[in-house]
Design a protein around this motif. Sequence first.
Motif, PDB file in Angstrom:
ATOM      1  N   GLN A 241       0.835  -1.201   0.000  1.00  0.00           N
ATOM      2  CA  GLN A 241       0.000   0.000   0.000  1.00  0.00           C
ATOM      3  C   GLN A 241       0.874   1.257   0.000  1.00  0.00           C
ATOM      4  N   ILE A 242       1.965   1.213   0.754  1.00  0.00           N
ATOM      5  CA  ILE A 242       2.903   2.338   0.788  1.00  0.00           C
ATOM      6  C   ILE A 242       3.505   2.554  -0.607  1.00  0.00           C
ATOM      7  N   ALA A 243       3.870   1.447  -1.278  1.00  0.00           N
ATOM      8  CA  ALA A 243       4.431   1.554  -2.623  1.00  0.00           C
ATOM      9  C   ALA A 243       3.436   2.222  -3.570  1.00  0.00           C
ATOM     10  N   GLY A 244       2.159   1.822  -3.498  1.00  0.00           N
ATOM     11  CA  GLY A 244       1.143   2.424  -4.356  1.00  0.00           C
ATOM     12  C   GLY A 244       0.944   3.896  -4.060  1.00  0.00           C
ATOM     13  N   GLN A 245       0.991   4.229  -2.801  1.00  0.00           N
ATOM     14  CA  GLN A 245       0.812   5.620  -2.394  1.00  0.00           C
ATOM     15  C   GLN A 245       1.934   6.503  -2.939  1.00  0.00           C
ATOM     16  N   PHE A 246       3.178   6.024  -2.804  1.00  0.00           N
ATOM     17  CA  PHE A 246       4.303   6.796  -3.334  1.00  0.00           C
ATOM     18  C   PHE A 246       4.253   6.855  -4.861  1.00  0.00           C
ATOM     19  N   SER A 247       3.851   5.762  -5.507  1.00  0.00           N
ATOM     20  CA  SER A 247       3.757   5.761  -6.974  1.00  0.00           C
ATOM     21  C   SER A 247       2.788   6.833  -7.455  1.00  0.00           C
ATOM     22  N   THR A 248       1.625   6.916  -6.800  1.00  0.00           N
ATOM     23  CA  THR A 248       0.615   7.894  -7.181  1.00  0.00           C
ATOM     24  C   THR A 248       1.117   9.321  -6.994  1.00  0.00           C
ATOM     25  N   LYS A 249       1.733   9.572  -5.836  1.00  0.00           N
ATOM     26  CA  LYS A 249       2.178  10.933  -5.533  1.00  0.00           C
ATOM     27  C   LYS A 249       3.336  11.364  -6.433  1.00  0.00           C
ATOM     28  N   LEU A 250       4.266  10.455  -6.696  1.00  0.00           N
ATOM     29  CA  LEU A 250       5.387  10.795  -7.567  1.00  0.00           C
ATOM     30  C   LEU A 250       4.912  11.031  -8.999  1.00  0.00           C
ATOM     31  N   SER A 251       4.002  10.203  -9.458  1.00  0.00           N
ATOM     32  CA  SER A 251       3.464  10.377 -10.812  1.00  0.00           C
ATOM     33  C   SER A 251       2.797  11.734 -10.950  1.00  0.00           C
ATOM     34  N   GLN A 252       2.053  12.131  -9.926  1.00  0.00           N
ATOM     35  CA  GLN A 252       1.383  13.434  -9.949  1.00  0.00           C
ATOM     36  C   GLN A 252       2.387  14.579  -9.938  1.00  0.00           C
ATOM     37  N   ALA A 253       3.422  14.469  -9.077  1.00  0.00           N
ATOM     38  CA  ALA A 253       4.387  15.558  -8.941  1.00  0.00           C
ATOM     39  C   ALA A 253       5.279  15.696 -10.171  1.00  0.00           C
ATOM     40  N   LEU A 254       5.602  14.569 -10.825  1.00  0.00           N
ATOM     41  CA  LEU A 254       6.517  14.596 -11.962  1.00  0.00           C
ATOM     42  C   LEU A 254       5.790  14.720 -13.302  1.00  0.00           C
ATOM     43  N   GLY A 255       4.476  14.474 -13.305  1.00  0.00           N
ATOM     44  CA  GLY A 255       3.718  14.570 -14.542  1.00  0.00           C
ATOM     45  C   GLY A 255       3.944  13.403 -15.479  1.00  0.00           C
ATOM     46  N   ARG A 256       4.392  12.283 -14.957  1.00  0.00           N
ATOM     47  CA  ARG A 256       4.580  11.070 -15.764  1.00  0.00           C
ATOM     48  C   ARG A 256       4.475   9.861 -14.856  1.00  0.00           C
ATOM     49  N   ASP A 257       4.107   8.727 -15.430  1.00  0.00           N
ATOM     50  CA  ASP A 257       3.933   7.513 -14.630  1.00  0.00           C
ATOM     51  C   ASP A 257       5.255   7.106 -13.979  1.00  0.00           C
ATOM     52  N   THR A 258       5.216   6.898 -12.693  1.00  0.00           N
ATOM     53  CA  THR A 258       6.404   6.515 -11.926  1.00  0.00           C
ATOM     54  C   THR A 258       6.015   5.377 -10.984  1.00  0.00           C
ATOM     55  N   VAL A 259       6.721   4.272 -11.078  1.00  0.00           N
ATOM     56  CA  VAL A 259       6.390   3.086 -10.298  1.00  0.00           C
ATOM     57  C   VAL A 259       7.395   2.912  -9.162  1.00  0.00           C
ATOM     58  N   VAL A 260       6.863   2.678  -7.967  1.00  0.00           N
ATOM     59  CA  VAL A 260       7.686   2.396  -6.786  1.00  0.00           C
ATOM     60  C   VAL A 260       7.452   0.957  -6.369  1.00  0.00           C
ATOM     61  N   ASP A 261       8.520   0.177  -6.255  1.00  0.00           N
ATOM     62  CA  ASP A 261       8.396  -1.211  -5.814  1.00  0.00           C
ATOM     63  C   ASP A 261       8.101  -1.272  -4.317  1.00  0.00           C
ATOM     64  N   SER A 262       7.677  -2.437  -3.870  1.00  0.00           N
ATOM     65  CA  SER A 262       7.399  -2.630  -2.447  1.00  0.00           C
ATOM     66  C   SER A 262       8.654  -2.330  -1.634  1.00  0.00           C
ATOM     67  N   PRO A 263       8.588  -1.459  -0.629  1.00  0.00           N
ATOM     68  CA  PRO A 263       9.794  -1.033   0.090  1.00  0.00           C
ATOM     69  C   PRO A 263      10.407  -2.135   0.938  1.00  0.00           C
ATOM     70  N   SER A 264      11.725  -2.044   1.108  1.00  0.00           N
ATOM     71  CA  SER A 264      12.443  -2.993   1.965  1.00  0.00           C
ATOM     72  C   SER A 264      12.389  -2.587   3.431  1.00  0.00           C
ATOM     73  N   TRP A 265      12.048  -1.325   3.665  1.00  0.00           N
ATOM     74  CA  TRP A 265      11.971  -0.812   5.034  1.00  0.00           C
ATOM     75  C   TRP A 265      11.053   0.394   5.051  1.00  0.00           C
ATOM     76  N   VAL A 266      10.179   0.457   6.065  1.00  0.00           N
ATOM     77  CA  VAL A 266       9.257   1.583   6.223  1.00  0.00           C
ATOM     78  C   VAL A 266       9.233   1.984   7.686  1.00  0.00           C
ATOM     79  N   SER A 267       9.182   3.277   7.931  1.00  0.00           N
ATOM     80  CA  SER A 267       9.089   3.760   9.302  1.00  0.00           C
ATOM     81  C   SER A 267       8.207   5.004   9.338  1.00  0.00           C
ATOM     82  N   LYS A 268       7.330   5.042  10.313  1.00  0.00           N
ATOM     83  CA  LYS A 268       6.489   6.210  10.540  1.00  0.00           C
ATOM     84  C   LYS A 268       6.845   6.747  11.920  1.00  0.00           C
ATOM     85  N   PHE A 269       7.135   8.018  12.008  1.00  0.00           N
ATOM     86  CA  PHE A 269       7.611   8.530  13.286  1.00  0.00           C
ATOM     87  C   PHE A 269       7.222   9.990  13.466  1.00  0.00           C
TER      88      PHE A 269
END
Length: 532
Positions: A241-269
Amino acid sequence: MTSYDVDVLVAGAGPVGLTAALQLARWGVSVRLVDAAPGPATTSRALGTHARSLEIYDQLGILGDIAPHGTRVNAFIRHQADRATRVDYDFSGLVTRFPYMFNIDQVITERVLRGYAASAGIQVEWNTRLESFQHDDDAVTAVLRNGDGPGAGQETVRARYLWGCDGGHSTVRKTLRLPLAGEAAHTWLIADAIVHTDLERDGVHWLFPAGGALMLFPFPDPGKWRLLDTTGEGEPEHPRQIAGQFSTKLSQALGRDTVVDSPSWVSKFTIQQRAVPAMHVGRCFVSGDAAHVHSPASGQGLNTGIQDAYNLAWKLAMVVHGHADAVLLDTYDVERVPIGQALLASTAKVTENSMVDTTTMDTQDSDRGFMRQLIRNMSGLSISYPDSPLTLPDDESGAGPRPGQRLTQISAADGQSPGWMVLRALLRTSAWHLLVFAGSEHPTGQDQVLAETTTLPVWLDKVTISRRRLDEDDHGVWDPDGRVPDTLAAADGDWILVRPDGYLSARGTGDTSLRAALDRLTGLHLRESARA
């Protein structure tokens, strides 16, 4: 006579504790290094290493084993609308051999430090927790727990000193009742992942999708980035879900499709902006996150912690060996507490700026001014100790490094000159260094006076720097092209007194001024202990 099991007990085997233990061992101090974790960390945490830390790695002699695993970051790149504005890092006024940020996985940094610590006789005692301790004027008595569960054992250790490098939840800090004063700020999300993008990999990227800001930091690994979302949205236990979220936001910010793979590490703090008012109580000390925690936006945590350790280790060693009174340890607070306090203000400003989309401003000029100040703050190169009791200020403000400043204010080209190559190697030895300049083709009377200075303290290593080829028995630097005195603004007969951590304590000309400087230092509780 008080008996001890060990000179220094170090709690916490991250980069700060490893640096502390390595330096203490090289000074001939007995050390135990314990950590509650079952073994070395395998997931990434700190990534950015700044110029002053790279200079320290060079002086430690470990840079050659770290450099192949990292990548240089040379610029700050902001993406707004349909354009990207690149601002190259500007180190003007901050001369260094490392005019860039260096990204390397903390896992690798720790691995290198562990290897060098092991070569110095230090093995990390994993699964060994500092349970409690008591301290008095004579010693620290610590209780260690080995292992977990019913089979865990306890051990009592009597140490001269206890050094807490045990992180933001430090047992040492809490037991000493040192308040971590400050406030909680924003909640952010960080992830390490492969990103399928053509973004330049020598820059930190700043992007503005709807609702917040993103930052991307390149790893040395092909295609791997650290992604930071200032909204804090997402749950770390759902990496896809985190990967999809980053993919969507990066695609929007860059104006082109950008795919993020499933992360190896995630931290919320939640970002904490806090620091202690003192970094030692009696025979107990804290360094790194145990003493100051702040936003990761400018990558200061690991760097400041290593600088803490590098500042204190030689002072502890001098006291343990009887070369200084314990009052020398007070200079750790004098020098490092203000650094931790200043970080709260600088990292808070970076945090706030990183979350703002300044689309209505002249962004390029704004970015350049912001980046110039950011470089000064995060590089660590402007840190100095002009008000330290160990700094003997001169009456001049001439060229070259002044008392309280770091010695190695040199470019990469100067650092590779014959004289500097030899001098940099000599500065790796565990000692104070007295640099004596006797560079002319024919010795002057001033050279001769300095040559006759024989009653130097045992903790001081005299290094003659000369354009003349030195005799075999001379301890010094043959500097045929004169780059060392040129860069240090030193003339024949001058001397420079350098602390073990590479900062100038004093500089002057001739034996009389040198003797006066040494007398002042010995009056500040560094003992003569003259050589036989």
